[in-house]
Design a protein around this motif. Structure first.
Motif, PDB file in Angstrom:
ATOM      1  N   PRO A  81      19.513  47.148 -25.094  1.00 26.52           N
ATOM      2  CA  PRO A  81      19.971  47.705 -26.370  1.00 26.52           C
ATOM      3  C   PRO A  81      21.031  48.769 -26.125  1.00 26.52           C
ATOM      4  N   ILE A  82      21.964  48.849 -27.060  1.00 24.71           N
ATOM      5  CA  ILE A  82      23.016  49.856 -26.973  1.00 24.71           C
ATOM      6  C   ILE A  82      22.973  50.705 -28.238  1.00 24.71           C
ATOM      7  N   VAL A  83      23.036  52.013 -28.050  1.00 27.73           N
ATOM      8  CA  VAL A  83      22.994  52.920 -29.206  1.00 27.73           C
ATOM      9  C   VAL A  83      24.263  53.756 -29.274  1.00 27.73           C
ATOM     10  N   ASP A  84      24.563  54.253 -30.470  1.00 29.57           N
ATOM     11  CA  ASP A  84      25.744  55.101 -30.634  1.00 29.57           C
ATOM     12  C   ASP A  84      25.376  56.569 -30.385  1.00 29.57           C
ATOM     13  N   ASP A  85      26.310  57.459 -30.705  1.00 27.54           N
ATOM     14  CA  ASP A  85      26.117  58.884 -30.443  1.00 27.54           C
ATOM     15  C   ASP A  85      24.872  59.454 -31.108  1.00 27.54           C
ATOM     16  N   ASN A  86      24.491  58.863 -32.240  1.00 27.81           N
ATOM     17  CA  ASN A  86      23.334  59.381 -32.968  1.00 27.81           C
ATOM     18  C   ASN A  86      22.034  58.676 -32.603  1.00 27.81           C
ATOM     19  N   GLY A  87      22.104  57.809 -31.592  1.00 28.49           N
ATOM     20  CA  GLY A  87      20.903  57.087 -31.190  1.00 28.49           C
ATOM     21  C   GLY A  87      20.629  55.885 -32.060  1.00 28.49           C
ATOM     22  N   LYS A  88      21.576  55.559 -32.954  1.00 27.93           N
ATOM     23  CA  LYS A  88      21.401  54.422 -33.843  1.00 27.93           C
ATOM     24  C   LYS A  88      21.790  53.131 -33.117  1.00 27.93           C
ATOM     25  N   PRO A  89      20.979  52.082 -33.264  1.00 29.43           N
ATOM     26  CA  PRO A  89      21.292  50.834 -32.545  1.00 29.43           C
ATOM     27  C   PRO A  89      22.667  50.286 -32.939  1.00 29.43           C
ATOM     28  N   ALA A  90      23.489  50.022 -31.924  1.00 31.78           N
ATOM     29  CA  ALA A  90      24.836  49.509 -32.175  1.00 31.78           C
ATOM     30  C   ALA A  90      24.943  48.036 -31.789  1.00 31.78           C
ATOM     31  N   GLY A  91      24.006  47.568 -30.973  1.00 29.33           N
ATOM     32  CA  GLY A  91      24.063  46.176 -30.555  1.00 29.33           C
ATOM     33  C   GLY A  91      23.183  45.933 -29.358  1.00 29.33           C
ATOM     34  N   VAL A  92      23.240  44.718 -28.874  1.00 30.39           N
ATOM     35  CA  VAL A  92      22.502  44.343 -27.670  1.00 30.39           C
ATOM     36  C   VAL A  92      23.496  43.671 -26.738  1.00 30.39           C
ATOM     37  N   ILE A  93      23.487  44.082 -25.471  1.00 30.83           N
ATOM     38  CA  ILE A  93      24.348  43.399 -24.502  1.00 30.83           C
ATOM     39  C   ILE A  93      23.479  42.476 -23.674  1.00 30.83           C
ATOM     40  N   LYS A  94      23.880  41.220 -23.592  1.00 30.76           N
ATOM     41  CA  LYS A  94      23.090  40.278 -22.807  1.00 30.76           C
ATOM     42  C   LYS A  94      23.892  39.824 -21.600  1.00 30.76           C
ATOM     43  N   MET A  95      23.179  39.223 -20.671  1.00 34.19           N
ATOM     44  CA  MET A  95      23.797  38.808 -19.421  1.00 34.19           C
ATOM     45  C   MET A  95      24.964  37.845 -19.669  1.00 34.19           C
ATOM     46  N   GLU A  96      24.815  36.992 -20.665  1.00 35.95           N
ATOM     47  CA  GLU A  96      25.892  36.049 -20.971  1.00 35.95           C
ATOM     48  C   GLU A  96      27.170  36.790 -21.352  1.00 35.95           C
ATOM     49  N   ALA A  97      27.024  37.948 -22.020  1.00 28.70           N
ATOM     50  CA  ALA A  97      28.206  38.722 -22.417  1.00 28.70           C
ATOM     51  C   ALA A  97      28.908  39.298 -21.190  1.00 28.70           C
ATOM     52  N   ILE A  98      28.104  39.643 -20.180  1.00 30.65           N
ATOM     53  CA  ILE A  98      28.688  40.153 -18.933  1.00 30.65           C
ATOM     54  C   ILE A  98      29.469  39.033 -18.234  1.00 30.65           C
ATOM     55  N   MET A  99      28.866  37.837 -18.191  1.00 28.90           N
ATOM     56  CA  MET A  99      29.572  36.710 -17.572  1.00 28.90           C
ATOM     57  C   MET A  99      30.882  36.461 -18.318  1.00 28.90           C
ATOM     58  N   HIS A 100      30.819  36.549 -19.647  1.00 35.98           N
ATOM     59  CA  HIS A 100      32.015  36.320 -20.448  1.00 35.98           C
ATOM     60  C   HIS A 100      33.066  37.401 -20.171  1.00 35.98           C
ATOM     61  N   TYR A 101      32.599  38.621 -20.013  1.00 35.36           N
ATOM     62  CA  TYR A 101      33.506  39.730 -19.697  1.00 35.36           C
ATOM     63  C   TYR A 101      34.236  39.446 -18.378  1.00 35.36           C
ATOM     64  N   LEU A 102      33.501  38.959 -17.396  1.00 36.53           N
ATOM     65  CA  LEU A 102      34.117  38.649 -16.097  1.00 36.53           C
ATOM     66  C   LEU A 102      35.192  37.579 -16.253  1.00 36.53           C
ATOM     67  N   VAL A 103      34.865  36.550 -17.055  1.00 39.21           N
ATOM     68  CA  VAL A 103      35.831  35.467 -17.256  1.00 39.21           C
ATOM     69  C   VAL A 103      37.074  35.989 -17.979  1.00 39.21           C
ATOM     70  N   GLU A 104      36.858  36.848 -18.977  1.00 35.84           N
ATOM     71  CA  GLU A 104      37.981  37.369 -19.760  1.00 35.84           C
ATOM     72  C   GLU A 104      38.881  38.292 -18.945  1.00 35.84           C
ATOM     73  N   HIS A 105      38.280  39.069 -18.067  1.00 37.14           N
ATOM     74  CA  HIS A 105      39.048  40.125 -17.410  1.00 37.14           C
ATOM     75  C   HIS A 105      39.516  39.796 -16.000  1.00 37.14           C
ATOM     76  N   PHE A 106      38.758  38.986 -15.321  1.00 38.36           N
ATOM     77  CA  PHE A 106      39.041  38.804 -13.886  1.00 38.36           C
ATOM     78  C   PHE A 106      39.114  37.374 -13.512  1.00 38.36           C
ATOM     79  N   PRO A 107      39.249  37.147 -12.230  1.00 41.03           N
ATOM     80  CA  PRO A 107      40.602  37.100 -11.739  1.00 41.03           C
ATOM     81  C   PRO A 107      41.266  35.879 -12.318  1.00 41.03           C
ATOM     82  N   THR A 108      42.516  35.755 -12.064  1.00 42.36           N
ATOM     83  CA  THR A 108      43.308  34.674 -12.640  1.00 42.36           C
ATOM     84  C   THR A 108      42.680  33.308 -12.438  1.00 42.36           C
ATOM     85  N   VAL A 109      42.000  33.142 -11.324  1.00 42.77           N
ATOM     86  CA  VAL A 109      41.471  31.811 -11.022  1.00 42.77           C
ATOM     87  C   VAL A 109      40.524  31.314 -12.110  1.00 42.77           C
ATOM     88  N   ILE A 110      39.725  32.237 -12.659  1.00 42.33           N
ATOM     89  CA  ILE A 110      38.774  31.789 -13.676  1.00 42.33           C
ATOM     90  C   ILE A 110      39.534  31.332 -14.913  1.00 42.33           C
TER      91      ILE A 110
END
Lengths: 154, 173
Positions: A108-137
């Motif tokens: 879970p991810i919360v904002d400055d006030n401790g209010k839930p802002a979202g959930v980050i899942k492992m699939e989102a991390i994999m997607h982040y890697l594909v979006e940002h790195f390296p050209t080969v992907i």
């Protein structure tokens, strides 16, 4: 581009976060399971006054499904209380380390006030890697298995 | 024979593009990796993750038994296989989406009714970058690893890949 530098500086809210599914402690497991399916969400945050009290995940659900336990119990009896929580400004690298070392699939991810802002899942991390790195992907073909049945030519 | 630098498919000599994935068969056009993390993505192969043997079940196994197996063995999925041929994957996500509160009523049904059929597979010599891309495209957390004959030899998870990356990050200091 330096991957390490990026993971150390970019914040988790730059990843694609799932909208938080927040339910009360008194919500029954049966109700929660239905809402998880409908919202296509693997995570329920149990909240009170916009503060996270606990988490109930796909894994917790699976244990109940496997044992044939009653679904007519409140979430507070099955949730994991006081879960590990990330702040929106925490770094992507921290999320990865927690997932690897803590065995979490979603945080879970919360904002400055401790209010839930979202959930980050492992699939989102994999997607982040594909979006940002390296050209080969990036340059890999969009469709899996663009296989031809037989080799062409004589 | 030229082995594809991306997916490790075998190509006949003289080919320009891989028959397996359509990529150019040389990787000289790629920018050199700028860090150990990039290098581990670009150069390392799935075999570097030491894929463990997957836990398999027959297609006829009652799904209730499979649920217990997944909980008891503390795994995220089982591979439904016929001998060594993967037929499908049944994951905790399938359990939530397809069984949900009906799990007790459906527990004697065969797992094949609820599995995700024809899973994406990879050979162990495929690049880790390729595995990352395949997982992202399909939204999978697991990929069965097969040999050239398509026989099951292992399984990798998204966590295995992330662990590999963090080890590279730690080496980078």
């Amino acid at each position: 581009m330096n991957v390490r530098l990026n993971l150390d500086t970019e914040t988790v809210d730059q990843c694609e976060l799932d909208a938080p599914l927040c339910l009360s402690r008194q919500t029954t497991v049966a109700d929660a399971l239905g809402q998880m399916k409908e919202a296509n969400s693997a995570t329920v945050l149990i909240c009170k006054d916009e503060k996270v009290l606990g988490i109930f995940t796909e894994r917790d659900a699976l244990k109940l499904l496997a044992t044939g336990a009653s679904f007519d119990v409140p979430l507070e009896e099955c949730m994991t209380p006081d879960p590990v929580i990330l702040h929106a400004q925490d770094k992507v690298g921290k999320a990865i380390h927690l997932m690897v070392e803590g065995g979490y699939r979603r945080l879970p991810i919360v904002d400055d006030n401790g209010k839930p802002a979202g959930v980050i899942k492992m699939e989102a991390i994999m997607h982040y890697l594909v979006e940002h790195f390296p050209t080969v992907i990036h340059t890999l073909p969009p469709e899996p298995h663009q296989t031809t049945e037989s080799r062409e030519g004589a | 024979m030229i082995v594809c630098p991306y997916c490790a498919s075998e190509n006949i000599a003289g080919s320009d593009h891989c028959v397996g994935c359509g990529q150019p068969l040389d990787d000289t056009h790629l920018a050199p990796p700028s860090s150990p993390v990039e290098e581990s993505l670009l150069r390392d192969r799935v075999s570097a993750l030491s894929p463990p043997e997957p836990i398999t079940v027959d297609a006829s196994t009652p799904v209730g038994e499979v649920l217990k197996l997944i909980v008891d063995r503390r795994i995220g999925c089982v591979v439904v296989a016929e001998g060594k041929r993967p037929l499908g994957i049944f994951s905790e996500r399938d359990a939530l989406r397809k069984l949900n509160v009906s799990a007790p009523a459906l527990s004697s049904h065969p797992v094949s009714e609820f599995m995700t059929p024809k899973p994406q597979t990879l050979v162990a010599s495929a690049k880790i970058a390729f595995a990352v891309q395949r997982m992202d495209l399909g939204g999978y957390r697991h990929l069965p690893i097969v040999d050239r004959e398509g026989d099951l030899v292992g399984i990798i998870s998204a966590r295995d890949i992330l662990r590999h990356l963090t080890e590279a990050m730690d080496r980078e200091g």
